[in-house]
Scaffold this motif. Structure first.
Motif, PDB file in Angstrom:
ATOM      1  N   GLY A 136     -12.237   0.082  -5.949  1.00 22.09           N
ATOM      2  CA  GLY A 136     -11.164   1.051  -5.837  1.00 22.09           C
ATOM      3  C   GLY A 136      -9.836   0.402  -6.187  1.00 22.09           C
ATOM      4  N   GLN A 137      -8.775   1.198  -6.107  1.00 22.43           N
ATOM      5  CA  GLN A 137      -7.458   0.718  -6.501  1.00 22.43           C
ATOM      6  C   GLN A 137      -6.757  -0.037  -5.373  1.00 22.43           C
ATOM      7  N   GLY A 138      -7.261   0.090  -4.166  1.00 24.70           N
ATOM      8  CA  GLY A 138      -6.680  -0.603  -3.024  1.00 24.70           C
ATOM      9  C   GLY A 138      -5.719   0.258  -2.236  1.00 24.70           C
ATOM     10  N   CYS A 144     -13.094   5.583   1.909  1.00 22.31           N
ATOM     11  CA  CYS A 144     -13.377   5.318   0.499  1.00 22.31           C
ATOM     12  C   CYS A 144     -14.289   6.431   0.004  1.00 22.31           C
ATOM     13  N   ALA A 145     -13.739   7.282  -0.847  1.00 22.73           N
ATOM     14  CA  ALA A 145     -14.504   8.391  -1.404  1.00 22.73           C
ATOM     15  C   ALA A 145     -15.060   7.980  -2.763  1.00 22.73           C
ATOM     16  N   ALA A 146     -16.370   8.140  -2.923  1.00 21.24           N
ATOM     17  CA  ALA A 146     -17.037   7.746  -4.161  1.00 21.24           C
ATOM     18  C   ALA A 146     -17.371   8.969  -5.007  1.00 21.24           C
ATOM     19  N   SER A 147     -17.412   8.753  -6.315  1.00 19.86           N
ATOM     20  CA  SER A 147     -17.707   9.856  -7.230  1.00 19.86           C
ATOM     21  C   SER A 147     -19.209  10.063  -7.405  1.00 19.86           C
ATOM     22  N   GLU A 164      -9.616   4.868  -2.240  1.00 22.06           N
ATOM     23  CA  GLU A 164      -9.314   4.530  -0.855  1.00 22.06           C
ATOM     24  C   GLU A 164      -8.149   5.373  -0.351  1.00 22.06           C
ATOM     25  N   SER A 165      -8.131   5.574   0.951  1.00 20.19           N
ATOM     26  CA  SER A 165      -7.006   6.227   1.603  1.00 20.19           C
ATOM     27  C   SER A 165      -6.963   5.772   3.046  1.00 20.19           C
TER      28      SER A 165
END
Length: 118
Positions: free
Chosen positions: A109-111, A22-25, A6-7
């Motif tokens: 995600g990490q939040g 939210c960027a996913a791998s 997340e950013s």
């Protein structure tokens, strides 16, 4: 292992706007996966804010309807949350989630911290 990053969080005044990403791998376009945004305020349980299914259907918490918009860019494997007319009660850590029917698992995600204050 699926990674979600997340950013876009930060400090904003009441009435202001922020856009979370939210960027996913991995690909997020599968019909079997639902992407969502959750949030957790201090002393409260984590709650669903908005979700978008693999077919593109969306749903929102009543508290954010008309103010927040969830979307995704499949080409970029990225999901967004546009937040407008922010209120102090929107203050929370916001988490990206993938509920994957492909992998029969939930990924988080990490939040990212969102603080709405004057």
């Amino acid at each position: 292992q699926v990674q979600l990053v997340e950013s876009g969080g930060g400090l904003v005044q009441p009435g202001g706007s922020l856009r979370l990403s939210c960027a996913a791998s991995i690909s997020i376009s599968s019909i079997l996966d639902t992407m969502g945004w959750y949030r957790q305020a201090p002393g409260k349980q984590r709650e669903l804010v908005a979700a978008i299914t693999g077919g593109g259907s969306t749903n929102y918490a009543d508290s954010v309807k008309g103010r927040f918009t969830i979307s995704r860019d499949n080409a970029k494997n990225t999901m967004y949350l546009q937040m407008n007319s922010l209120k102090p009660e929107d203050t929370a850590v916001y988490y990206c989630n993938m509920r994957s029917g492909r992998y029969f698992n939930d990924f988080w995600g990490q939040g990212t911290q969102v603080t709405v204050s004057s």
